[in-house]
Each structure stands twice: as C-alpha cells, then as structure tokens.
Design an enzyme around this catalytic site. Structure first.
Site, PDB file in Angstrom:
ATOM      1  N   GLU A 256      -7.693  17.008  69.910  1.00 61.41           N
ATOM      2  CA  GLU A 256      -6.363  17.319  69.391  1.00 61.41           C
ATOM      3  C   GLU A 256      -6.516  18.129  68.100  1.00 61.41           C
ATOM      4  O   GLU A 256      -7.002  17.606  67.096  1.00 61.41           O
ATOM      5  CB  GLU A 256      -5.611  16.013  69.122  1.00 61.41           C
ATOM      6  CG  GLU A 256      -4.157  16.222  68.837  1.00 61.41           C
ATOM      7  CD  GLU A 256      -3.400  14.908  68.645  1.00 61.41           C
ATOM      8  OE1 GLU A 256      -3.946  14.001  67.999  1.00 61.41           O
ATOM      9  OE2 GLU A 256      -2.263  14.814  69.126  1.00 61.41           O
TER      10      GLU A 256
ATOM     11  N   CYS B 100       2.495  15.060  68.272  1.00 58.56           N
ATOM     12  CA  CYS B 100       1.636  14.278  69.179  1.00 58.56           C
ATOM     13  C   CYS B 100       1.739  14.814  70.592  1.00 58.56           C
ATOM     14  O   CYS B 100       0.761  14.864  71.331  1.00 58.56           O
ATOM     15  CB  CYS B 100       2.068  12.825  69.197  1.00 58.56           C
ATOM     16  SG  CYS B 100       2.221  12.122  67.580  1.00 58.56           S
TER      17      CYS B 100
ATOM     18  N   GLU C 210       0.542   4.686  69.366  1.00 62.19           N
ATOM     19  CA  GLU C 210       0.836   6.025  69.894  1.00 62.19           C
ATOM     20  C   GLU C 210      -0.131   6.978  69.200  1.00 62.19           C
ATOM     21  O   GLU C 210      -0.008   7.227  68.007  1.00 62.19           O
ATOM     22  CB  GLU C 210       2.306   6.365  69.616  1.00 62.19           C
ATOM     23  CG  GLU C 210       2.824   7.461  70.513  1.00 62.19           C
ATOM     24  CD  GLU C 210       2.630   8.826  69.917  1.00 62.19           C
ATOM     25  OE1 GLU C 210       1.507   9.369  70.054  1.00 62.19           O
ATOM     26  OE2 GLU C 210       3.581   9.344  69.325  1.00 62.19           O
TER      27      GLU C 210
ATOM     28  N   LYS D 135       5.024   1.442  56.103  1.00 63.70           N
ATOM     29  CA  LYS D 135       4.107   2.196  55.234  1.00 63.70           C
ATOM     30  C   LYS D 135       4.136   3.638  55.724  1.00 63.70           C
ATOM     31  O   LYS D 135       3.484   3.990  56.698  1.00 63.70           O
ATOM     32  CB  LYS D 135       2.695   1.607  55.352  1.00 63.70           C
ATOM     33  CG  LYS D 135       1.856   1.737  54.098  1.00 63.70           C
ATOM     34  CD  LYS D 135       1.590   3.148  53.638  1.00 63.70           C
ATOM     35  CE  LYS D 135       0.494   3.822  54.440  1.00 63.70           C
ATOM     36  NZ  LYS D 135       0.308   5.241  54.045  1.00 63.70           N
TER      37      LYS D 135
HETATM   38  P1  ADP Z   1      -4.030  11.809  59.300  1.00 61.98           P
HETATM   39  O1  ADP Z   1      -5.505  11.563  59.321  1.00 61.98           O
HETATM   40  O2  ADP Z   1      -3.665  13.040  60.018  1.00 61.98           O
HETATM   41  O3  ADP Z   1      -3.383  11.678  57.961  1.00 61.98           O
HETATM   42  P2  ADP Z   1      -3.642   9.130  60.221  1.00 61.98           P
HETATM   43  O4  ADP Z   1      -3.537   8.735  61.629  1.00 61.98           O
HETATM   44  O5  ADP Z   1      -4.903   8.763  59.502  1.00 61.98           O
HETATM   45  O6  ADP Z   1      -3.379  10.671  60.186  1.00 61.98           O
HETATM   46  O7  ADP Z   1      -2.420   8.572  59.362  1.00 61.98           O
HETATM   47  C1  ADP Z   1      -1.252   8.047  59.879  1.00 61.98           C
HETATM   48  C2  ADP Z   1      -0.800   6.882  59.021  1.00 61.98           C
HETATM   49  O8  ADP Z   1      -1.833   5.898  58.996  1.00 61.98           O
HETATM   50  C3  ADP Z   1      -0.519   7.219  57.560  1.00 61.98           C
HETATM   51  O9  ADP Z   1       0.584   6.430  57.119  1.00 61.98           O
HETATM   52  C4  ADP Z   1      -1.783   6.775  56.866  1.00 61.98           C
HETATM   53  O10 ADP Z   1      -1.588   6.464  55.503  1.00 61.98           O
HETATM   54  C5  ADP Z   1      -2.127   5.536  57.658  1.00 61.98           C
HETATM   55  N1  ADP Z   1      -3.546   5.122  57.578  1.00 61.98           N
HETATM   56  C6  ADP Z   1      -4.636   5.906  57.432  1.00 61.98           C
HETATM   57  N2  ADP Z   1      -5.768   5.159  57.416  1.00 61.98           N
HETATM   58  C7  ADP Z   1      -5.389   3.853  57.570  1.00 61.98           C
HETATM   59  C8  ADP Z   1      -6.078   2.604  57.665  1.00 61.98           C
HETATM   60  N3  ADP Z   1      -7.395   2.530  57.597  1.00 61.98           N
HETATM   61  N4  ADP Z   1      -5.344   1.477  57.842  1.00 61.98           N
HETATM   62  C9  ADP Z   1      -3.986   1.533  57.946  1.00 61.98           C
HETATM   63  N5  ADP Z   1      -3.298   2.684  57.858  1.00 61.98           N
HETATM   64  C10 ADP Z   1      -3.956   3.838  57.679  1.00 61.98           C
END
Ligand code: ADP
Length: 490
Positions: free
Chosen positions: A392, A293, A259, A184
């Site tokens: 961060e 990161c 990570e 995903k």
């Molecule tokens: P940002 O907030 O900077 O977009 P995230 O850590 O939230 O970074 O996003 C990293 C990945 O995690 C993306 O692929 C995002 O779609 C996914 N993501 C965000 N929220 C969820 C969730 N609740 N469950 C699973 N995946 C998620």
C-alpha cells in the site's frame, strides 16, 4: 464556502483534550505542533498526552458507562446522536475548513467528509432503537431470549486520512449501542475530533461518554490499547500498527475491529463502458491524494483494450494538478514530509527496476515550496510481484496490469495480501456475478467504485485488510455482545 476560512481557521485557538466533559491539557503540559501540509507551517498545537492522561480518560469513560448512559432508553441515545448530526450540519463550514487545513485535503473533500459525518450520526441516531435480540425455541418449560448489550468502554484509534468520517462511523455505532468512548485521533490530524467531542456535549451527550485524548501513537495510542479498563478496541490504520494494537489488546483478551487498508483492484473487461469507467478509475486513486484505505490502486485491463485505456488514463493523469487545500484542485499535498518521502521512495524504486512511467501530473506553480506536494504518477504493465503491486503506497500512484481472460483477472485481483474493495467493469451480467463472488474483498462494486462511500454499506476486509465490519447496521453487532437469558418456568 469561503476559502478564506480554510486559511485562517483555528488560528490562535488552544486545542485541548476533552475528558469528563472538560477541556484538559496534558498532565505534563507538553504539546505537539499542528502543521498545515499545504505550506508546512505550524498553525496550532494539541496536547501530547501520556499514560496518566489516558488513565484519567478511561476512568471517566468507565464512570459514565456505569452511570446513566448505558441505561438510557435506546431512542434517547439515538436522539443525542441525531442532535450531534444537526450540530455537524450547523457547523459545516468551520468543520470542513478545519479538516481541510489540518490534513491538506481540497476544501470540497473537506465538505464531502462533513456531509458523510452528518449521515453517520443521522444513520446511527435512527438505528439506535431498531436493533434487538431474538426469542429462541428451546426445551418445554423454558423461554430463551437474547439481548444485545454494549461492551462497555470502547477505544477508538483513528487515522489522519479521514478523521471526521472515521470518527463518525466509530462513535455513531459505539454510542448507539450504549458504549462510552475514549478516542485517540492521529497526532497529524486531531483538530476536528476535538471539535466533535465539544459538539457532542452541546448535543446533550453526558460528560464522560465521549472522551478524546491526543498524543503520539507510541505513547498515548499504546496506553489506550493496553489499558485494562478498555472493553473493546476499534482501529483503522496500517497493518503493522494493527498488529501492535491487537497484541496490546490481547494482554487483556479484549475484542477488536481492525480496518488495515488495501491494494484494491479495478477490473476492466473489453466490453466495459469506458467513458463511464475512466473518470471513476482516476478519481479512485486521486481522491484524498491516494491516502485512502480503499483507494483503487491497481487497474487490471483486458488485453484488447489495454493500449486504448492506458493512453486515455495517461492523458487524464497528465492533466492532474496538486495544489493547496484552499485552491481546491485535483488533489492536495500529502499529509507530512515523511509520507511524501515514503511515496517518492516507492516510485523511485519502481523506476529503478525498470517499471515504465506512462504519465505524470503536475504541481501547481503557485503552491508553496514548503508544502508536501507530490504529482500523481501512472505506471504501465507493472510486475504483479513487485512492491508497487503488492504494498500500500498511500499516495497518488496508479499501476496498470494487462490480463488475458476472466480467470487471469480474478487471479491477479486476488494476488495480494489485502482484500478490502474491488471494482468490476463489464456489461456481461453473468460475468458481473461470477467475478464479484470470486474476488476476495469486503466490498465489490460493479460498474461503479466507492472509495469510502456509503454509510449504509458494511465495510471491512479479508486477509491482511483486517477483520470485523464497520458502517451500516452490521457495525452495531461489532459494537455489542449477545447475552442469552434462559427462564425455567416449568
Ligand atoms: P501512520 O503510520 O500512517 O501514521 P498508523 O496506522 O501508524 O498510520 O496510525 C494510525 C493511528 O494509530 C494514529 O492515531 C496513531 O497515533 C496510532 N498509533 C500508532 N502507533 C500506535 C501504537 N503502537 N499503539 C496504538 N496506536 C498507535
């Protein structure tokens, strides 16, 4: 490489998910606009998937795992990955342009990411048949041995900052060990992940082994991490999302690799080679607009050289320019308007509490007003307990901290909840060893710094930066489980 391609790539292409080897729209037919951060304009779209799409991908991955893939000889799986690497190389120009346009990163960073992705597929292609178990001395009349077995279906949830690289480290290690994948990618940067899944088919990786579902984190991402057919979850992103994903995976008691970013220090002692350090200190926070990161976001400086190094950094910062990805300047725009506003809020709050700005870079006057540009900022003498020192920012913002002696340097370096990467700059060999051992970080560089570099080098965090290790040979252990077999032969 023509900048032209990075301005036009993907135009008019209908991007689809890749499930069971076939291009698929979301069952709902809903799509998400893809925006170029350099000008804020929509240039493509991706499917906005939900739980039903995820379920379809999981079933495909499960069937492919139960099919020939996990029984294929390890060297054959390795060959598939090596062929994928060669296809990445063959399509380098398109992939770099696509990554650069989708994320706003300067085109040379897009090219560097393609080169790293190629190395991952090459490395894991070669490693697939070189990992093996042990025989264990046991009781008389018995033989005991171990096998490394794949988990089954691995879910890879990928962030938007380095999609090509992070996908390659996940897919390389997972597929080398015989797992199948449901990936995903982030809603803000999914295009190269879709292309790589297409190339995986061309490389001979069987349909259903490498599936991609696109969509929002809260819907598609949440459905992936909670799905009962997932055997293992690997995630790179923010700590808050990491917690949500671990909670979802815990419902089914599945293993995870996390990570979760950092607040990585570079420690500069008075005897350091400052000419060598200076460009590395700047690049470690400017690379990818600070959206890395392992960005080196804190520089700790021994007091006798504080003024001199701060002045040299300020001079460099004043000369930095942010501009469109295809202009290939020091840095590109940030990924979204929301990310830009988040960085602005950190800087404003720090200024309001009296933290001194030493220098600011600039935005190229020719950059479109509608892009998400943010000029780099250098802060001097930052309070080690402030939000700027602890959190961060994920933008081109560097903070400086003077220190008195080695003990204070180590204390300051460890004085955050994170522990991903650190840099140590000194000519004193004994000090290099002492400090490298005392800093709590998954990677420590001495007289060097590698933000994200080195596919061979195990990588991961201590503390809030996460757990589990990616990259290198070590990732193959995370992506497999030990099975012990005991024979009683009398
Ligand atoms: P940002 O907030 O900077 O977009 P995230 O850590 O939230 O970074 O996003 C990293 C990945 O995690 C993306 O692929 C995002 O779609 C996914 N993501 C965000 N929220 C969820 C969730 N609740 N469950 C699973 N995946 C998620």
């Amino acid at each position: 490489m023509g900048t032209h391609l990075s301005r036009t790539v993907a135009e008019g292409r209908a991007f689809m998910q890749v499930i069971e080897g076939r291009p698929m729209d979301a069952l709902s037919g809903e799509r998400i606009d893809v925006v170029c951060p350099s000008d804020g304009r929509v240039f493509a779209s991706i499917p906005a998937s939900g739980a039903a799409d995820v379920d379809r991908a999981m079933r495909a991955a499960r069937a492919a795992f139960d099919g020939p893939w996990s029984r294929m000889p390890a060297f054959e799986r390795g060959r598939c990955l090596t062929r994928l690497g060669l296809l990445v190389e063959k399509n380098a120009e398109e992939l770099a342009a696509l990554e650069s346009r989708d994320t706003g990163k300067p085109i040379r960073q897009g090219k560097a990411d393609v080169a790293a992705a190629l190395r991952y597929y090459e490395f894991y292609g070669g490693a697939a048949d070189k990992i093996h178990g042990d025989t264990i001395p046991f009781l008389e009349g018995y033989t005991a041995l171990t096998l490394r077995e794949p988990h089954g279906v691995v879910a890879g949830i990928i962030p938007w900052n380095y999609p090509l690289q992070i996908l390659a480290r996940v897919a390389g290690a997972a597929l080398a060990m015989g797992n199948t994948l449901v990936v995903k990618p982030a809603e803000d940067a999914s295009l190269t992940t879709i292309r790589i899944a297409e190339l995986a088919l061309e490389a001979g990786i069987p349909a259903g082994v490498f599936n991609v579902v696109t969509g929002y984190g809260g819907t598609a991402g949440a459905a992936v991490s909670a799905h009962p057919m997932v055997d293992y979850v690997t995630f790179t992103g923010s700590p808050a999302t990491g917690t949500a994903i671990q909670q979802a995976a815990a419902i089914n008691n599945r293993g995870v690799t996390m990570e979760l970013g950092g607040k990585s220090p570079q420690i500069v002692f008075a005897d350091a080679d400052l000419d060598a350090a200076l460009p590395v200190l700047v690049n470690a926070i400017i690379q990818n607009g600070g959206q890395t990161c392992s960005a080196g976001s804190r520089v700790l400086i021994e007091k006798p050289i504080y003024e001199k190094l701060a002045a040299a950094l300020a001079e460099r910062f004043a000369a930095l320019t942010a501009g469109p990805h295809d202009a290939d300047l020091d840095l590109g725009p940030l990924i979204t308007l929301a990310q830009k506003q988040r960085v602005e809020a950190y800087v404003r709050a720090a200024e309001e509490t009296g933290l001194p700005v030493l220098s600011r870079g600039r935005i190229d006057p020719g950059a479109p007003q509608s892009g998400f540009y943010y000029a780099p900022v250098l802060f001097g003498e930052v309070d080690p307990d402030s939000a700027l020192a602890q959190e961060e920012v994920f933008g081109p913002v560097l903070s400086l901290f003077p220190f008195e002696d080695e003990a204070e340097a180590v204390r300051l370096a460890n004085h955050t909840e994170y522990g991903l990467v650190a840099g140590v700059w000194t000519r004193d060999g004994a000090r290099q060893h002492r400090v490298a051992k005392r800093v709590r970080a998954g990677q420590v560089y001495v007289n060097a710094y590698g933000a994200g570099g080195g596919v061979e080098l195990p990588f991961g965090g201590f503390k809030k930066s996460g757990h589990g290790r990616e990259k290198g040979f070590e990732a193959l252990f995370d992506m497999s489980a030990t099975k012990t077999i005991v024979f009683n032969h009398g």
